[in-house]
Design a protein around this motif. Structure first.
Motif, mmCIF file in Angstrom:
data_model
loop_
_atom_site.group_PDB
_atom_site.id
_atom_site.type_symbol
_atom_site.label_atom_id
_atom_site.label_comp_id
_atom_site.label_asym_id
_atom_site.label_seq_id
_atom_site.Cartn_x
_atom_site.Cartn_y
_atom_site.Cartn_z
ATOM 1 N N VAL A 1 -4.702 15.530 21.501
ATOM 2 C CA VAL A 1 -4.039 14.940 21.048
ATOM 3 C C VAL A 1 -3.335 15.209 19.455
ATOM 4 N N THR A 2 -1.926 15.307 19.568
ATOM 5 C CA THR A 2 -1.803 15.786 17.976
ATOM 6 C C THR A 2 -1.408 15.111 16.510
ATOM 7 N N SER A 3 -1.175 13.079 17.308
ATOM 8 C CA SER A 3 -0.473 12.536 16.474
ATOM 9 C C SER A 3 -1.148 11.286 16.643
ATOM 10 N N VAL A 4 -1.638 10.346 15.632
ATOM 11 C CA VAL A 4 -2.468 9.511 15.699
ATOM 12 C C VAL A 4 -1.369 7.967 15.202
ATOM 13 N N ALA A 5 -1.973 6.747 15.531
ATOM 14 C CA ALA A 5 -1.155 5.627 14.997
ATOM 15 C C ALA A 5 -2.351 5.101 14.435
ATOM 16 N N VAL A 6 -1.573 4.661 12.325
ATOM 17 C CA VAL A 6 -2.557 4.130 11.637
ATOM 18 C C VAL A 6 -2.439 3.786 11.160
ATOM 19 N N ARG A 7 -3.207 2.291 10.546
ATOM 20 C CA ARG A 7 -2.704 0.913 9.649
ATOM 21 C C ARG A 7 -1.833 1.556 8.568
ATOM 22 N N ARG A 8 -0.478 1.452 8.505
ATOM 23 C CA ARG A 8 -0.197 1.534 7.038
ATOM 24 C C ARG A 8 -1.027 1.593 6.112
ATOM 25 N N LYS A 9 -0.624 2.456 5.048
ATOM 26 C CA LYS A 9 -1.197 2.080 3.567
ATOM 27 C C LYS A 9 -0.316 1.307 2.780
ATOM 28 N N PRO A 10 -1.353 0.497 2.270
ATOM 29 C CA PRO A 10 -0.757 -1.793 1.599
ATOM 30 C C PRO A 10 -0.387 -0.735 0.441
ATOM 31 N N ARG A 11 0.891 -0.977 -0.013
ATOM 32 C CA ARG A 11 1.648 -0.897 -1.713
ATOM 33 C C ARG A 11 1.356 -1.609 -2.004
ATOM 34 N N VAL A 12 -0.185 -1.208 -2.991
ATOM 35 C CA VAL A 12 -0.001 -1.346 -4.785
ATOM 36 C C VAL A 12 1.263 -2.044 -5.953
ATOM 37 N N ALA A 13 1.667 -2.686 -6.234
ATOM 38 C CA ALA A 13 2.423 -2.780 -7.572
ATOM 39 C C ALA A 13 1.246 -2.647 -9.026
ATOM 40 N N PHE A 14 1.967 -2.360 -9.960
ATOM 41 C CA PHE A 14 0.593 -2.733 -10.976
ATOM 42 C C PHE A 14 1.784 -2.926 -11.736
ATOM 43 N N VAL A 15 1.803 -4.059 -12.236
ATOM 44 C CA VAL A 15 2.640 -4.296 -13.658
ATOM 45 C C VAL A 15 2.155 -5.105 -14.982
ATOM 46 N N PRO A 16 1.783 -3.696 -16.150
ATOM 47 C CA PRO A 16 1.139 -4.436 -17.458
ATOM 48 C C PRO A 16 2.430 -5.588 -18.102
ATOM 49 N N THR A 17 1.710 -5.817 -18.623
ATOM 50 C CA THR A 17 2.448 -6.888 -19.428
ATOM 51 C C THR A 17 1.677 -6.518 -21.023
ATOM 52 N N GLY B 1 -6.213 5.437 -10.092
ATOM 53 C CA GLY B 1 -7.319 5.804 -9.315
ATOM 54 C C GLY B 1 -7.859 4.841 -8.253
ATOM 55 N N LYS B 2 -7.872 3.543 -8.615
ATOM 56 C CA LYS B 2 -8.774 3.149 -7.688
ATOM 57 C C LYS B 2 -7.608 2.483 -6.213
ATOM 58 N N VAL B 3 -6.632 2.537 -6.505
ATOM 59 C CA VAL B 3 -5.180 2.142 -5.355
ATOM 60 C C VAL B 3 -5.791 3.086 -4.409
ATOM 61 N N GLU B 4 -5.038 4.944 -5.029
ATOM 62 C CA GLU B 4 -5.477 5.687 -3.612
ATOM 63 C C GLU B 4 -6.559 5.989 -3.951
ATOM 64 N N ALA B 5 -7.757 5.890 -4.161
ATOM 65 C CA ALA B 5 -9.360 5.566 -3.011
ATOM 66 C C ALA B 5 -8.997 5.145 -2.668
ATOM 67 N N TRP B 6 -8.625 3.706 -2.481
ATOM 68 C CA TRP B 6 -9.035 2.734 -1.336
ATOM 69 C C TRP B 6 -8.094 2.934 -0.006
ATOM 70 N N GLY B 7 -7.727 3.920 -0.566
ATOM 71 C CA GLY B 7 -5.867 4.061 0.636
ATOM 72 C C GLY B 7 -5.257 3.258 0.394
ATOM 73 N N GLY B 8 -4.379 3.268 -0.344
ATOM 74 C CA GLY B 8 -3.436 2.468 -1.375
ATOM 75 C C GLY B 8 -2.867 3.674 -1.727
ATOM 76 N N VAL B 9 -0.683 3.089 -1.766
ATOM 77 C CA VAL B 9 0.033 3.877 -2.260
ATOM 78 C C VAL B 9 0.118 3.092 -3.804
#
Length: 421
Positions: A163-179, A206-214
């Protein structure tokens, strides 16, 4: 002055429960190449596409023989001919055609010209020392289950099933809005008088990417209600989760919570712990919005409280914090108002009053170092300082210590449940 008296204050657990209940994080699956899947969460079971072995195979470095030659006991091998009566057979290699049994090479003496053999131990049964067709893997056998995180070993197991390709959960997209009117980007040629460097975006990224997000960064938004609404709406349209930084306290320019209340559903305005008492939670256009306080120390650890469970839920992982039992080695340091000159303690107008309210629980987040003792038990030693302060940066655990005159405090020697960071 705006009225903050009706702010909803709930516990950390209630915030997470409310956010998870309000979100529709149905599984979102995508296909990726196996060699690019490390750290991803499998969205579906992976099954073998092949049969292994696909022929009778030798299990050890051996010689191949015919079982029929051993039915009546150890045969005389002095006249055996290589290729007809015996042949070399190696680990993982198909048995030579016509041979059905293997004898490990350590029980064989091979002549210098490798044409004759002497055997000192007979095989135990037909097919001894071999692996049957399909004994390791058959088409459809499960190689890895949905929900597993792909490690190098799991990837190798999957590849072993062709098997050379797998079905994975899409990475959650996390938006960061600084105010904040007071913020300028890091790297600015000049930091104007009275301005601060925006650094929480690095913590969040750093945390979003370490936890598997975009990570989806937004530009700094001034303390303007309309601009905050525009930014939040835009973030909710492109992200699965939004982190809104600052503006959740009670200052004259703190608009975040009020604007969330205007455009979405508020789960809470504040939480029953400090630091980061002024953390909020809301849902806007079906997207969870985690409001974290401005100071870096509060922002950092509350991401683990409120963002991580949402990301884990999106990925199909456990949302509960990981806790271990450890024995307290020292009393927790007593916290209180700042000391005045000469070390005398005083209460002053520039100090925020205690958040402890009669009849309501409130917790102070305390940092600890947890280490394993020689007997295998865990010991927890409190670290002085607020979360995020230099003294606590090396701490590897935290504890929610109940505050107030009637609160029960663990004593030295008690076993407490601490949360590993």
């Amino acid at each position: 002055m705006r009225d903050h008296s009706k702010h909803i204050q709930i516990s950390r657990e209630e915030v997470v429960s409310g956010l998870l209940a309000a979100c529709d994080f149905s599984p979102k699956i995508e296909m990726v190449r196996l060699d690019e899947s490390f750290g991803r969460v499998l969205g579906e079971d992976v099954v073998s596409a092949c049969m292994l072995p696909n022929v009778l195979t030798c299990r050890m470095d051996s010689i191949a023989v015919h079982w029929s030659d051993f039915v009546e006991g150890m045969p005389d091998t002095s006249g055996w001919v290589r290729g007809k009566d015996w042949e070399f057979a190696n680990t993982g290699v198909a048995m030579p055609e016509g041979f059905d049994t293997a004898i490990v090479i350590e029980h064989v003496v091979v002549s210098d010209d490798e044409q004759r053999v002497e055997i000192d131990a007979a095989p135990s049964a037909q097919f001894a020392g071999t692996s049957a067709i399909g004994s390791r893997l058959k088409p459809g056998d499960v190689l890895a289950k949905a929900g597993e995180i792909i490690t190098p070993d799991i990837a190798a197991r999957i590849a072993g099933g062709n098997v050379t390709s797998v079905a994975v959960r899409r990475k959650p997209r996390v938006a960061f809005v600084p105010t904040g009117n007071e913020l300028v980007p890091a790297g600015s040629a000049v930091v104007p008088t009275g301005k601060n460097i925006e650094s929480n975006s690095l913590v969040v990224r750093g945390k979003v990417e370490a936890w598997g997000g975009v990570f989806l960064p937004f530009d700094i938004v001034p303390d303007d209600p309309d601009l905050i609404v525009q930014a939040v709406k835009k973030a909710c349209a492109c992200a699965d989760i939004v982190v809104l930084n600052a503006g959740s306290s009670k200052g004259s320019d703190d608009w975040s919570v009020e604007q969330l209340e205007e455009i979405g559903t508020i789960i809470c305005h504040q939480v029953n712990h400090g630091p980061a008492h002024h953390s909020s939670a809301a849902v806007v256009d079906g997207t969870p919005v985690v409001g974290i306080s401005g100071p870096p120390f509060g922002a950092s650890f509350t991401l683990g409280f409120y963002l991580l469970p949402l990301m884990n839920c999106f990925l199909g992982l456990a949302t509960e914090p990981f806790k271990v039992a450890a024995r307290l080695t020292e009393p927790f340091p007593i916290s209180g108002p700042m000391s005045g000159h000469g070390g005398a303690r005083k209460y002053a107008g520039e100090e925020r009053p205690s958040e402890v309210v009669a009849g309501k629980q409130f917790f102070g987040v305390r940092m600890l170092n947890v280490e394993m003792m020689p007997d295998g038990s865990l010991a927890a030693t409190p670290v002085a300082g607020r979360p995020g302060s230099p003294a606590t940066l090396t701490a590897n655990a935290l504890y929610m210590l109940e505050s107030g005159p009637d609160a029960s405090r663990p004593a030295v020697g008690d076993v407490i449940w601490v949360e590993l960071r």
